[in-house]
Design a protein around this motif. Sequence first.
Motif, mmCIF file in Angstrom:
data_model
loop_
_atom_site.group_PDB
_atom_site.id
_atom_site.type_symbol
_atom_site.label_atom_id
_atom_site.label_comp_id
_atom_site.label_asym_id
_atom_site.label_seq_id
_atom_site.Cartn_x
_atom_site.Cartn_y
_atom_site.Cartn_z
ATOM 1 N N ALA A 13 4.201 -3.974 0.822
ATOM 2 C CA ALA A 13 5.560 -4.495 1.224
ATOM 3 C C ALA A 13 5.425 -5.537 2.610
ATOM 4 O O ALA A 13 6.112 -6.306 2.689
ATOM 5 C CB ALA A 13 6.265 -3.158 1.461
ATOM 6 N N ALA A 14 4.415 -5.234 3.409
ATOM 7 C CA ALA A 14 4.203 -5.783 4.795
ATOM 8 C C ALA A 14 3.766 -7.166 4.366
ATOM 9 O O ALA A 14 4.257 -8.147 4.862
ATOM 10 C CB ALA A 14 3.336 -5.043 5.524
ATOM 11 N N ILE A 15 2.972 -7.223 3.573
ATOM 12 C CA ILE A 15 2.103 -8.700 3.161
ATOM 13 C C ILE A 15 3.387 -9.644 2.328
ATOM 14 O O ILE A 15 3.519 -10.732 2.652
ATOM 15 C CB ILE A 15 0.962 -8.666 2.126
ATOM 16 C CG1 ILE A 15 -0.261 -7.949 3.057
ATOM 17 C CG2 ILE A 15 0.720 -9.778 1.726
ATOM 18 C CD1 ILE A 15 -1.334 -7.262 2.195
ATOM 19 N N PHE A 17 6.720 -9.100 2.758
ATOM 20 C CA PHE A 17 7.689 -9.475 3.679
ATOM 21 C C PHE A 17 7.158 -10.494 4.688
ATOM 22 O O PHE A 17 8.009 -11.304 5.178
ATOM 23 C CB PHE A 17 7.977 -8.077 4.627
ATOM 24 C CG PHE A 17 9.273 -7.795 5.077
ATOM 25 C CD1 PHE A 17 10.389 -8.285 4.257
ATOM 26 C CD2 PHE A 17 9.405 -7.680 6.411
ATOM 27 C CE1 PHE A 17 11.911 -8.224 5.212
ATOM 28 C CE2 PHE A 17 10.662 -7.846 6.992
ATOM 29 C CZ PHE A 17 11.911 -7.920 6.355
ATOM 30 N N SER A 18 6.036 -10.577 5.186
ATOM 31 C CA SER A 18 5.534 -11.469 6.052
ATOM 32 C C SER A 18 5.345 -13.049 5.220
ATOM 33 O O SER A 18 5.601 -13.797 6.100
ATOM 34 C CB SER A 18 4.298 -11.248 6.741
ATOM 35 O OG SER A 18 3.175 -10.782 5.953
#
Lengths: 96, 153
Positions: A13-15, A17-18
């Motif tokens: 999710a973080a990758i 989202f970024s």
Amino acid sequence: MKKYLLGIIAVIAAITFSSFTKEEKKPADDIYYFYMVDENGVIPAGASVQFGGQVTLGYANANDGCTGSTNHCLRGFITQPSLPTAQSGDVQTLKN
Amino acid sequence: MKKSTGRTLYVEFVIALFIFLFVYTGINKLYTIQEFRAVLSKSPLLSFTASYLSLILPVFELLVSLLLLLPHTRTLGLFLSTMLMALFTAYIGYMILFTPKLPCSCGGILKDLNWSQHLLLNFALLLMSIPAWLLSKKDKRFIAINRNSRIPV
């Protein structure tokens, strides 16, 4: 594998989202030396830098105390200029 | 739902939240490292170490994420997360008190928050991380006791 599941979801999710976060260059993120201009739009000799040093355009706009016209009020420079100067500078705050 | 299941879920949720946060901000800081370095160099507290810190901080955030991801190092990861959040909160507190005119050196969308909103967010995350770390420590001890009890006499 179950132990890692929530963590792996968080990493993905973080990758994701970024990679969708656009990095826009906003003028308000930069900081400038602001000087007050006179009625002719010139920064007078001996004028001192406003706010005691470098500040953002957003901060200068909110705190310049200028009202009443659409002329430039403060001019911001990335580097400190030699005064007096009629240059338009890098950014301006308006009197409106 | 059992009390211990609730605690485990809470710890798992905080771990996932911090993994997301540190991976997201770490990648964003590395992606915009020049800009991040420039903002750090304007900070009165960190300007002397901006060139090193701009690389060390995001790498450390990614390392903490890895520690949080691995089951055996989660307690250490939670401890380091708590320490990082405490440091960030103290830094933001200092910036609000002494240099509120400077922009934030945060990663990604967190850059759009003002200093007060950022302080509030960091404080909330700090308050969440402390009990998660303590609960994680407690769980570790509980497992150790159980393991000892299984040792044949």
